[in-house]
Design an enzyme around this catalytic site. Sequence first.
Site, short mmCIF file in Angstrom:
data_model
loop_
_atom_site.label_atom_id
_atom_site.label_comp_id
_atom_site.label_asym_id
_atom_site.label_seq_id
_atom_site.Cartn_x
_atom_site.Cartn_y
_atom_site.Cartn_z
N GLU A 115 22.82 7.39 -36.31
CA GLU A 115 22.13 7.36 -35.01
C GLU A 115 22.34 8.69 -34.29
O GLU A 115 23.34 9.36 -34.51
CB GLU A 115 22.73 6.24 -34.14
CG GLU A 115 22.62 4.88 -34.77
CD GLU A 115 23.48 3.83 -34.05
OE1 GLU A 115 23.99 4.12 -32.96
OE2 GLU A 115 23.63 2.73 -34.60
N LYS A 117 23.66 10.91 -31.36
CA LYS A 117 24.69 10.76 -30.33
C LYS A 117 24.11 11.37 -29.07
O LYS A 117 24.16 12.59 -28.84
CB LYS A 117 25.99 11.46 -30.73
CG LYS A 117 27.14 11.13 -29.81
CD LYS A 117 28.46 11.58 -30.42
CE LYS A 117 29.65 11.08 -29.62
NZ LYS A 117 29.61 11.49 -28.21
N ASP A 119 23.31 12.59 -25.49
CA ASP A 119 24.13 13.17 -24.44
C ASP A 119 23.57 12.74 -23.09
O ASP A 119 22.91 13.50 -22.39
CB ASP A 119 24.08 14.70 -24.58
CG ASP A 119 25.30 15.34 -23.98
OD1 ASP A 119 26.21 14.60 -23.55
OD2 ASP A 119 25.34 16.57 -23.93
N TYR A 232 22.06 1.03 -28.70
CA TYR A 232 22.61 1.25 -30.04
C TYR A 232 23.68 0.27 -30.46
O TYR A 232 24.20 0.39 -31.56
CB TYR A 232 23.14 2.68 -30.17
CG TYR A 232 24.14 3.09 -29.10
CD1 TYR A 232 23.77 3.97 -28.10
CD2 TYR A 232 25.43 2.58 -29.10
CE1 TYR A 232 24.67 4.35 -27.12
CE2 TYR A 232 26.33 2.95 -28.12
CZ TYR A 232 25.95 3.83 -27.13
OH TYR A 232 26.83 4.20 -26.16
N LYS A 323 29.68 16.09 -35.23
CA LYS A 323 29.41 16.98 -34.10
C LYS A 323 28.68 18.24 -34.54
O LYS A 323 29.02 18.85 -35.54
CB LYS A 323 30.74 17.38 -33.44
CG LYS A 323 31.39 16.25 -32.66
CD LYS A 323 30.50 15.84 -31.49
CE LYS A 323 31.24 15.07 -30.42
NZ LYS A 323 32.04 15.86 -29.53
N CYS A 417 13.65 54.02 -13.45
CA CYS A 417 13.76 53.64 -14.85
C CYS A 417 15.11 54.13 -15.42
O CYS A 417 15.46 55.30 -15.24
CB CYS A 417 12.61 54.26 -15.64
SG CYS A 417 12.81 54.06 -17.41
N CYS A 420 14.09 57.17 -18.13
CA CYS A 420 13.48 58.45 -17.75
C CYS A 420 13.65 58.77 -16.27
O CYS A 420 13.25 59.85 -15.82
CB CYS A 420 11.99 58.44 -18.09
SG CYS A 420 11.05 57.30 -17.07
N CYS A 435 8.26 50.50 -15.83
CA CYS A 435 8.20 51.95 -15.81
C CYS A 435 6.83 52.35 -16.32
O CYS A 435 6.38 51.89 -17.36
CB CYS A 435 9.31 52.51 -16.71
SG CYS A 435 9.10 54.26 -17.07
N CYS A 440 8.24 58.10 -21.31
CA CYS A 440 9.61 57.62 -21.10
C CYS A 440 10.27 57.45 -22.48
O CYS A 440 9.73 56.78 -23.36
CB CYS A 440 9.54 56.29 -20.37
SG CYS A 440 11.07 55.35 -20.42
#
Length: 677
Positions: A115, A117, A119, A232, A323, A417, A420, A435, A440
């Site tokens: 199943e 798990k 959260d 469950y 896990k 920038c 540059c 920029c 650049c």
Amino acid sequence: MTQARIQELRDQLNFHIHRYYVLNSPVLSDAEYDVLFRELQALEEADPSTVTPDSPTQRVSGEVSDAFEKVAHTSPILSLANAFNGEDMRDWEGRNRRHLKDDPAAEGDWDYVVEPKIDGLTVVLTYENGRFVLGATRGNGEIGENITPNLLTLLSLPKRIPVDPKSGHQVPPRLVVRGEAFFPLSKFKSWNQGLEDAGEKTYMNPRNAASGSLRQLDSKITASRPLTMFCYDIVDWDDDAGVVPEMQWDRLQWLKELGFPVAPETTYQKDIEAVAERFVEWEDLRNRIDYEVDGIVVKLNNKPLADTLGFTGKDPRGAIAGKFPAIEKTTKLLDINVSVGRTGVLAPAAVLEPVELGGVVVRNATLHNFDEIARKDIRIGDQVWVKRAGEVIPYVVGPIVDLRDGTEQPIEIPTHCPSCNEPVVRIEGEVAVYCDNPSCPEQLVRRVEYFVGRSAMDIDGFGAQTAELLTNLGMIKDIADIYFLDREALLELEGFKDKKVDNLLNGVKNSLQQPATRFLTALGIRFVGEVVAGILLDEFRSIDALAAADQEAIEAVHGIGSGTAESLVRWFADERNQALITKFHTAGLQFSIGEKPETVEGDLPLDGLVFVITGTLPSMSRPDAKKLIEANGGKVTGSVSKKTNYLLAGEKAGSKLTKAESLGVTVLSEESLMAML
Ligand code: IVH
């Protein structure tokens, strides 16, 4: 030394337990908590004399808020031992088999139910004579909180379960079902955004949102939230009629028949090997479902056998949690790094104290854009949540404001920038800061990389490293310089032997034949990717025509928005880009779409027609005429045959005209061709 560490771990764990269960505002992920918990457990196991009754390892975690009436659970909610891989799971079965080695009932294959798990928030639902009478939270595992009115608002929770649909029997007079309530992921983001827009406190993650929503004092608030649940377990029942099935898998099917929601991802596995395979499948599956999981729960299908197995400490032997590696953790934001992308957008990235996340060490994470930084109030020096989901690059979820000590520094939007030093530009209505300077240096490296890359000109032998090297050396000062590389100069570079240089230059030369759509894409104009480039050229036919078009004309094209149109006009208006275009013309790139690529038959005026061209046409060259015919769906061949539909003939047509006349092929002038189109 050890004693000091034990005390430190206990203090830390107690702090986190309080934050998690009482304040509803954790600063550690469950997985990180587990790491601390297991370290303490290991130290205590090594020297049992250190164990004290108040150690976090000795308590069932969780506390009960005074806001709700307390409910004593008839069977306590326990924890599960962890497994991290298939090996751990095989070991677990091995231990259990040894435990029952003298029990004949334990012989033969052991099958399992796997199943998710979930959260979320554990809920315990009590039914009396088929009617839902009590709903409680987990609380501390022994005593929970009565949240019946709130649970009644969950549409997925059955309020009545009168009879077993199969046997027709009444359900047991008393039935206690356990499940997990959660906030669907697909609804979480926009809902949280709504809270923020309304100036309310937002939730850190869906789990907290579920917990916060179910622990409201006013159930109207709960009702307004999209909570749902999966069940469950059946934990308690009076069952004189014997309708509750013995096996876990059958129980879940029975629960479903009674109308309880059961996670559809739940599977039956015939043995522990199949369980291990299913665990691997879940690594991917977890990214495709609408709820958060922190692992799987593997349960021995044979419940009576599981009961015989009993417990080790607080953990039942008959089930284990598989896990997943943590994908969300906290770490310190050390600094931000601002990089310039190929379109000039300044992208802030987090420099983090290294943290292990889902199996890799993460040092950097994206911060999306400066608007988001301001919105989330992320500061340098903050403890931040970092998340890595699926294949995606890790990102900073948000700061833990409570952990600030006042030394944190706000992040400022750059005015210049970082590469540059030209002033940055902000466009109204856009979150990006960018920029505007086409030369650049950092932008140029990214542009060259993109220009030669797969989705653009796809130049063989020209990788990202070469792009970076040649740009940094000044051999490429703009993207058009790619076509003017000097063979001798290249040969002087370290590691650039004859063969490598030839490959590179051949790749560049061959790319001259790439269709204009790719070329337009490769220019890297903001909002102009492959698809938009295709739409634009379909309409304007050449990059020069597109460059000459005004905002209105571009916007009028179906599928092109005003932002894209504005970006194009801005790009072509820049003198530096005009110079670039001239240079590309000199190099000989494809500016117009000759053949119309892969269009659906029947769409074009010359679809399916075969042409031959001969003589001198009044206004166009033969190659241009060929392109025109092909662009309109026709085919051009070299010699006249019975399959030829039309001969396009100009001045001084010779033998082809004679042959066409003898075969009865229609002869067209340029003018009549234009009329056909
Ligand atoms: S069975 C002995 N099944 O995980 C405990 N628990 O660590 C048996 N959970 O408190 C629990 N999904 O809140 C079980 N499919 C599932 C679950 C599940 C989530 C939670 C539950 C429990 C914790 C156990």
